[in-house]
Motif scaffolding. Sequence first.
Motif, PDB file in Angstrom:
ATOM      1  N   GLU A 178       0.846  -1.191   0.000  1.00  0.00           N
ATOM      2  CA  GLU A 178       0.000   0.000   0.000  1.00  0.00           C
ATOM      3  C   GLU A 178       0.880   1.239   0.000  1.00  0.00           C
ATOM      4  O   GLU A 178       1.634   1.479   0.926  1.00  0.00           O
TER       5      GLU A 178
ATOM      6  N   THR B 171       0.942   5.340  -0.145  1.00  0.00           N
ATOM      7  CA  THR B 171       0.067   6.464   0.191  1.00  0.00           C
ATOM      8  C   THR B 171       0.719   7.772  -0.237  1.00  0.00           C
ATOM      9  O   THR B 171       1.883   7.781  -0.648  1.00  0.00           O
ATOM     10  N   LYS B 172      -0.023   8.851  -0.100  1.00  0.00           N
ATOM     11  CA  LYS B 172       0.511  10.170  -0.455  1.00  0.00           C
ATOM     12  C   LYS B 172       1.694  10.549   0.424  1.00  0.00           C
ATOM     13  O   LYS B 172       2.522  11.355   0.017  1.00  0.00           O
ATOM     14  N   THR B 173       1.787   9.955   1.602  1.00  0.00           N
ATOM     15  CA  THR B 173       2.879  10.305   2.509  1.00  0.00           C
ATOM     16  C   THR B 173       4.103   9.410   2.348  1.00  0.00           C
ATOM     17  O   THR B 173       5.107   9.617   3.020  1.00  0.00           O
ATOM     18  N   THR B 174       4.020   8.434   1.442  1.00  0.00           N
ATOM     19  CA  THR B 174       5.184   7.598   1.149  1.00  0.00           C
ATOM     20  C   THR B 174       6.235   8.478   0.487  1.00  0.00           C
ATOM     21  O   THR B 174       5.939   9.224  -0.441  1.00  0.00           O
TER      22      THR B 174
ATOM     23  N   GLU C 140       2.925  12.998  -2.536  1.00  0.00           N
ATOM     24  CA  GLU C 140       2.048  14.163  -2.637  1.00  0.00           C
ATOM     25  C   GLU C 140       2.830  15.419  -3.005  1.00  0.00           C
ATOM     26  O   GLU C 140       2.437  16.169  -3.901  1.00  0.00           O
TER      27      GLU C 140
ATOM     28  N   ASP D 295      -3.726  12.102  -5.597  1.00  0.00           N
ATOM     29  CA  ASP D 295      -4.563  10.904  -5.469  1.00  0.00           C
ATOM     30  C   ASP D 295      -4.515  10.061  -6.734  1.00  0.00           C
ATOM     31  O   ASP D 295      -4.443   8.824  -6.660  1.00  0.00           O
TER      32      ASP D 295
ATOM     33  N   VAL E 256      -1.094   8.269  -6.804  1.00  0.00           N
ATOM     34  CA  VAL E 256      -1.056   7.156  -5.849  1.00  0.00           C
ATOM     35  C   VAL E 256      -1.877   5.981  -6.386  1.00  0.00           C
ATOM     36  O   VAL E 256      -1.439   4.831  -6.308  1.00  0.00           O
ATOM     37  N   ASP E 257      -3.048   6.260  -6.950  1.00  0.00           N
ATOM     38  CA  ASP E 257      -3.869   5.192  -7.531  1.00  0.00           C
ATOM     39  C   ASP E 257      -3.124   4.476  -8.647  1.00  0.00           C
ATOM     40  O   ASP E 257      -3.132   3.242  -8.722  1.00  0.00           O
TER      41      ASP E 257
ATOM     42  N   ASN F 277      -0.293   2.346  -7.067  1.00  0.00           N
ATOM     43  CA  ASN F 277      -0.839   1.172  -6.382  1.00  0.00           C
ATOM     44  C   ASN F 277      -1.353   0.127  -7.369  1.00  0.00           C
ATOM     45  O   ASN F 277      -1.142  -1.066  -7.175  1.00  0.00           O
TER      46      ASN F 277
END
Length: 67
Positions: free
Chosen positions: A4, A6-9, A44, A55, A58-59, A62
Amino acid sequence: MAVEITKTTRIGELLTMEKDVSPILLGIGMHCLGCPSSQMETIEEAAMVHGLNPDDLVDKINTYVNE
């Protein structure tokens, strides 16, 4: 096991987990992947610098890493 992202990765963390994701980042204009400052940017922050929706990015990442 699914990964997973995320934007904070952070970009550096992402590249350590999934080296094959580089073409996605390069394809959207992130040509500074080896730069020390980019390694500490979150997905992000990098998306916003490049005028992208975080977003959506990230989508896309992923979907790619979990195929």
